[in-house]
Design an enzyme around this catalytic site. Structure first.
Site, PDB file in Angstrom:
ATOM      1  N   TYR A  32       0.853  -1.182   0.000  1.00 15.83           N
ATOM      2  CA  TYR A  32       0.000   0.000   0.000  1.00 15.83           C
ATOM      3  C   TYR A  32       0.896   1.241   0.000  1.00 15.83           C
ATOM      4  O   TYR A  32       0.838   2.098   0.890  1.00 15.83           O
ATOM      5  CB  TYR A  32      -0.971  -0.008   1.178  1.00 15.83           C
ATOM      6  CG  TYR A  32      -2.322   0.526   0.753  1.00 15.83           C
ATOM      7  CD1 TYR A  32      -3.113  -0.200  -0.129  1.00 15.83           C
ATOM      8  CD2 TYR A  32      -2.772   1.754   1.185  1.00 15.83           C
ATOM      9  CE1 TYR A  32      -4.322   0.287  -0.575  1.00 15.83           C
ATOM     10  CE2 TYR A  32      -3.982   2.256   0.738  1.00 15.83           C
ATOM     11  CZ  TYR A  32      -4.753   1.517  -0.141  1.00 15.83           C
ATOM     12  OH  TYR A  32      -5.954   2.005  -0.592  1.00 15.83           O
ATOM     13  N   HIS A  34       3.077   4.543  -0.333  1.00 17.99           N
ATOM     14  CA  HIS A  34       2.756   5.973  -0.329  1.00 17.99           C
ATOM     15  C   HIS A  34       4.046   6.773  -0.488  1.00 17.99           C
ATOM     16  O   HIS A  34       5.133   6.193  -0.656  1.00 17.99           O
ATOM     17  CB  HIS A  34       1.993   6.355   0.939  1.00 17.99           C
ATOM     18  CG  HIS A  34       2.661   5.891   2.202  1.00 17.99           C
ATOM     19  ND1 HIS A  34       3.856   6.405   2.637  1.00 17.99           N
ATOM     20  CD2 HIS A  34       2.312   4.947   3.109  1.00 17.99           C
ATOM     21  CE1 HIS A  34       4.205   5.819   3.773  1.00 17.99           C
ATOM     22  NE2 HIS A  34       3.288   4.911   4.080  1.00 17.99           N
ATOM     23  N   HIS A  37       7.211   5.702   1.304  1.00 22.62           N
ATOM     24  CA  HIS A  37       7.943   4.584   0.702  1.00 22.62           C
ATOM     25  C   HIS A  37       8.725   5.051  -0.529  1.00 22.62           C
ATOM     26  O   HIS A  37       9.850   4.625  -0.763  1.00 22.62           O
ATOM     27  CB  HIS A  37       6.972   3.483   0.256  1.00 22.62           C
ATOM     28  CG  HIS A  37       6.210   2.847   1.377  1.00 22.62           C
ATOM     29  ND1 HIS A  37       4.839   2.899   1.469  1.00 22.62           N
ATOM     30  CD2 HIS A  37       6.628   2.148   2.451  1.00 22.62           C
ATOM     31  CE1 HIS A  37       4.445   2.242   2.549  1.00 22.62           C
ATOM     32  NE2 HIS A  37       5.514   1.784   3.169  1.00 22.62           N
ATOM     33  N   GLY A 147      11.946   4.662   7.193  1.00 25.22           N
ATOM     34  CA  GLY A 147      11.497   6.045   7.405  1.00 25.22           C
ATOM     35  C   GLY A 147      11.582   6.433   8.874  1.00 25.22           C
ATOM     36  O   GLY A 147      11.199   5.662   9.755  1.00 25.22           O
ATOM     37  N   ASP A 150       8.581   6.430  11.717  1.00 29.01           N
ATOM     38  CA  ASP A 150       8.519   5.421  12.777  1.00 29.01           C
ATOM     39  C   ASP A 150       9.916   5.292  13.389  1.00 29.01           C
ATOM     40  O   ASP A 150      10.646   4.336  13.133  1.00 29.01           O
ATOM     41  CB  ASP A 150       8.024   4.088  12.217  1.00 29.01           C
ATOM     42  CG  ASP A 150       7.680   3.105  13.338  1.00 29.01           C
ATOM     43  OD1 ASP A 150       8.072   3.371  14.500  1.00 29.01           O
ATOM     44  OD2 ASP A 150       7.041   2.088  13.059  1.00 29.01           O
ATOM     45  N   LYS A 184       3.489  13.254   6.290  1.00 31.05           N
ATOM     46  CA  LYS A 184       2.592  12.560   5.357  1.00 31.05           C
ATOM     47  C   LYS A 184       2.276  11.187   5.907  1.00 31.05           C
ATOM     48  O   LYS A 184       3.149  10.500   6.451  1.00 31.05           O
ATOM     49  CB  LYS A 184       3.258  12.428   3.990  1.00 31.05           C
ATOM     50  CG  LYS A 184       3.395  13.765   3.312  1.00 31.05           C
ATOM     51  CD  LYS A 184       3.326  13.656   1.809  1.00 31.05           C
ATOM     52  CE  LYS A 184       3.489  15.059   1.236  1.00 31.05           C
ATOM     53  NZ  LYS A 184       3.234  15.186  -0.165  1.00 31.05           N
TER      54      LYS A 184
END
Ligand code: PAF
Length: 281
Positions: A32, A34, A37, A147, A150, A184
């Site tokens: 999924y 975004h 990523h 990222g 997290d 985001k």
């Protein structure tokens, strides 16, 4: 771009890449995809000959109250995005391929997990560490990209790589932000128009905290209280936590110095958002 679904085929491809001395950048995901990523893939493209992206919704990191089946999945869309970003391989194993039976060995993360989001997700990072150990063994990357949105996961992966001596470099990638600073996230679409406007206060409160520290404030409670009142005055949701620790150790600080993280989680009516700032004091 090639899509590989079996471990044995992925291992063969990795061996061929190694034989040719090509460097591999690895972006692990649960799909999924975004913009977050995409920023990882772009950084990996810049720094490596080959980019491998994995898509695997890892059952081991979902708690009993977290709905694994409801996790969004759209392989067609993901592979379109990956192709446009010139990813070289997607590793897309099934659950049966990764866990043909109940695992005989799993990892338990001993540190960096009982604070921030980890405190309300017992076992989550054990599942993350276990699947990443498997994926790192299969893909043998030179660099792996995560990222900083997290930041706790990055801290746990740092511990995993160091403790288990994986010969790879962890590359933390800065959080991608909207113009007003909001991190985001696929969850932002769940905000009402009013909440979306209010949400910019989250990052603002982090930068305000940094300003306070830069101008000499060292009392952690004062900094946290200031953030709390800023957020309270400017938004309708509730603060889940605002915490400050050493980074990446995620330990309580006696004195506010060195590399630190200021992290927060905030609940709007239909979305829980997290954000953080890592800085050196
Ligand atoms: O961040 C994620 O999407 C997952 O935790 C990861 C790193 C792919 C492991 O399953």
């Amino acid at each position: 771009m090639r899509v590989i679904t079996t471990i044995s085929q992925m291992q063969k491809e990795v061996q061929l890449l190694k034989n040719e001395n090509l460097s591999v950048g690895y972006v692990p995901t649960m799909g999924y995809l975004h913009e977050g990523h995409i920023s990882l893939v772009r950084k990996a493209k810049e720094e490596n000959d080959i980019v491998i992206l994995s898509i695997f919704v890892n059952p081991l990191q979902f708690g009993p109250n977290e709905d694994l089946d409801a996790y969004p999945r759209d392989f067609e869309r993901d592979s379109e995005i990956a192709k446009n970003e010139k990813v070289d391989f997607i590793f897309y194993p099934s659950v049966d391929e990764m866990y043909p039976s109940k695992p005989s060995v799993t990892l338990v993360v001993q540190k960096r997990v009982d604070v921030l989001c980890g405190s309300s997700r017992p076992g989550h990072f054990d599942g993350v560490a276990t699947v990443l150990a498997k994926l790192f063994h299969v893909i043998q990357p030179n660099r792996a990209y995560f990222g900083m949105k997290d930041a706790q996961q990055v801290a746990v992966v740092d511990g995993l790589i160091n403790d288990l001596h994986f010969p790879l470099e962890l590359i933390p990638v800065e959080t991608v932000r909207e113009e007003d600073g909001l991190a985001k996230s696929s969850r932002n679409v769940r905000l009402t128009a009013k909440e979306r406007e209010e949400a910019s206060i989250l990052y603002k409160s982090l930068t305000e905290a940094e300003k306070q520290i830069r101008s000499g404030e060292r009392n952690i409670q004062v900094i946290i209280s200031h953030m709390q009142s800023l957020i309270k005055q400017n938004s309708s949701g509730t603060v889940d936590y605002i915490e400050i620790y050493s980074y990446p150790e995620l330990e309580k600080l006696e004195v506010l110095e060195g590399k630190i993280i200021i992290a927060l989680a905030f609940k709007f009516s239909n979305a829980r958002l997290i954000d953080n700032l890592v800085l050196t004091v």
